[in-house]
Design a protein around this motif. Structure first.
Motif, mmCIF file in Angstrom:
data_model
loop_
_atom_site.group_PDB
_atom_site.id
_atom_site.type_symbol
_atom_site.label_atom_id
_atom_site.label_comp_id
_atom_site.label_asym_id
_atom_site.label_seq_id
_atom_site.Cartn_x
_atom_site.Cartn_y
_atom_site.Cartn_z
ATOM 1 N N UNK A 72 0.833 -1.204 0.000
ATOM 2 C CA UNK A 72 0.000 0.000 0.000
ATOM 3 C C UNK A 72 0.869 1.255 0.000
ATOM 4 N N UNK A 73 1.985 1.207 0.659
ATOM 5 C CA UNK A 73 2.914 2.338 0.606
ATOM 6 C C UNK A 73 3.479 2.505 -0.797
ATOM 7 N N UNK A 74 3.770 1.393 -1.461
ATOM 8 C CA UNK A 74 4.254 1.465 -2.845
ATOM 9 C C UNK A 74 3.184 2.004 -3.780
ATOM 10 N N UNK A 75 1.946 1.686 -3.495
ATOM 11 C CA UNK A 75 0.859 2.170 -4.347
ATOM 12 C C UNK A 75 0.753 3.691 -4.303
ATOM 13 N N UNK A 76 1.061 4.287 -3.142
ATOM 14 C CA UNK A 76 0.981 5.737 -3.006
ATOM 15 C C UNK A 76 2.256 6.444 -3.450
ATOM 16 N N UNK A 77 3.396 5.865 -3.113
ATOM 17 C CA UNK A 77 4.655 6.607 -3.252
ATOM 18 C C UNK A 77 5.553 6.129 -4.385
ATOM 19 N N UNK A 78 5.192 5.056 -5.054
ATOM 20 C CA UNK A 78 6.052 4.538 -6.112
ATOM 21 C C UNK A 78 5.330 4.567 -7.452
ATOM 22 N N UNK A 79 6.067 4.367 -8.507
ATOM 23 C CA UNK A 79 5.548 4.184 -9.862
ATOM 24 C C UNK A 79 4.848 5.425 -10.412
ATOM 25 N N UNK A 80 5.019 6.584 -9.761
ATOM 26 C CA UNK A 80 4.489 7.852 -10.277
ATOM 27 C C UNK A 80 2.983 7.784 -10.548
ATOM 28 N N UNK A 81 2.243 7.236 -9.616
ATOM 29 C CA UNK A 81 0.791 7.162 -9.762
ATOM 30 C C UNK A 81 0.159 8.412 -9.136
ATOM 31 N N UNK A 82 -0.451 9.286 -9.911
ATOM 32 C CA UNK A 82 -1.075 10.500 -9.349
ATOM 33 C C UNK A 82 -2.465 10.212 -8.768
ATOM 34 N N UNK A 83 -2.514 9.360 -7.731
ATOM 35 C CA UNK A 83 -3.804 8.962 -7.173
ATOM 36 C C UNK A 83 -4.567 10.144 -6.597
ATOM 37 N N UNK A 84 -3.852 11.085 -5.973
ATOM 38 C CA UNK A 84 -4.536 12.238 -5.399
ATOM 39 C C UNK A 84 -5.174 13.101 -6.483
ATOM 40 N N UNK A 85 -4.529 13.202 -7.633
ATOM 41 C CA UNK A 85 -5.123 13.943 -8.750
ATOM 42 C C UNK A 85 -6.376 13.244 -9.252
ATOM 43 N N UNK A 86 -6.307 11.922 -9.396
ATOM 44 C CA UNK A 86 -7.489 11.167 -9.806
ATOM 45 C C UNK A 86 -8.625 11.347 -8.803
ATOM 46 N N UNK A 87 -8.276 11.311 -7.524
ATOM 47 C CA UNK A 87 -9.295 11.457 -6.486
ATOM 48 C C UNK A 87 -9.927 12.846 -6.519
ATOM 49 N N UNK A 88 -9.110 13.879 -6.714
ATOM 50 C CA UNK A 88 -9.636 15.244 -6.785
ATOM 51 C C UNK A 88 -10.589 15.391 -7.960
#
Length: 293
Positions: A72-88
């Motif tokens: 789960x830490x890798x999902x947020x901080x690795x691989x350049x996934x802009x999850x917060x942008x998607x969520x916004x």
């Protein structure tokens, strides 16, 4: 069962063998449906906690031998996934959908329910008959209309169609039909306009159905993939479902499958929590709007 409560089957009927057999089959069917509903979520969750090697072991294991929360830490901080942008983007789309739905659909439903509109019955039949049209048939016309208006890659590509949801109008109109006309007549005698009556009387009395619409709109916006995949080509405008598909599921083969499952688990959790918290509003809203009081 407490004294005075009425069950689905009385104790006298339950003594009959045929009734008991049918009741047992019904319970088993409900359990089977519950298991098939919960299993994909649990499988995704436990898969997100496995190591890369354990994920591809054969025969596959349901529970992980070692719980790797680092995925789960890798999902947020690795691989350049802009999850917060998607969520916004998803939340902005949701808020806009709710605002336009309640304003335009709410006013239309109120007018069809309590105002003297010419050909009101035929207009109601026309709007509700659109529910019989398969959604796939008007995807291309909607896209062409939005493209001609310059709304591709904008939030308006979601907000404008949300303001014409016939199903939401059906729910709201049936609920507004249950509001006593005497209440609105008293407001008119006191000098209130129709818009004031709608805002200060109809809306506060419609809390259950509005809560239902909030949940249905949230579920639709959160899980919507096909329409955003058509109208959004700018990566910075992707909502959550489209962003996860483009970045995680399909295009990026570098991300381990356990991390992908961690992203999917985080994406599945909010709608489930949202429903568990507000399910009473949804059940009450749908049950009340299904009958005219």
């Amino acid at each position: 069962m407490k004294q005075g409560e009425r069950g689905l089957i009385s104790q006298y009927d339950f003594k009959k063998g045929s009734v008991k057999f049918g009741y047992t089959l019904m319970v088993l069917l409900i359990l089977a449906i519950a298991v098939t509903t919960v299993y994909p979520f649990l499988n995704t969750f436990f898969g997100s906690l496995k190591t890369r090697e354990e994920f591809f072991t054969f025969p596959p294991t349901f529970f992980p031998k070692h719980w790797i929360w680092k995925n789960y830490d890798d999902a947020f901080n690795s691989f350049d996934l802009p999850l917060l942008t998607f969520l916004k983007n998803t939340l902005v789309i949701y808020v806009g959908n709710v605002a336009f739905s309640l304003l335009f659909i709410g006013l239309a439903a109120y007018a069809l329910s309590h105002l003297r509109v010419p050909f009101k019955r035929w207009l109601t039949v026309f709007f509700f008959s659109t529910l019989l049209i398969p959604p796939a048939t008007y995807i291309v016309p909607n896209f062409l209309n939005l493209k001609s208006l310059g709304m591709i890659n904008t939030y308006w590509a979601f907000w404008l169609p949300a303001a014409a949801n016939a199903y939401f109008m059906l729910l709201l109109k049936n609920f507004f039909d249950g509001i006593h006309k005497e209440v609105l007549e008293a407001a008119r005698i006191d000098g209130a306009s129709e818009f004031t009556s709608f805002i200060r009387i109809a809306v506060p009395l419609s809390t259950p159905i509005i809560g239902t619409l909030l949940m249905l709109s949230f579920s639709t916006t959160w899980n919507d993939f096909y329409w955003p995949n058509i109208v959004m080509t700018d990566k910075s405008m992707y909502p959550l479902a489209t962003g996860i598909y483009r970045y995680v599921v399909y295009y990026n083969s570098v991300i381990p499958w356990s991390v992908r499952f961690a992203v999917l688990t985080m994406a599945m959790l909010p709608p489930v929590l949202f429903f568990l918290i507000f399910q009473k509003f949804m059940i009450r809203g749908l049950s009340v709007s299904s009958v005219k009081g």
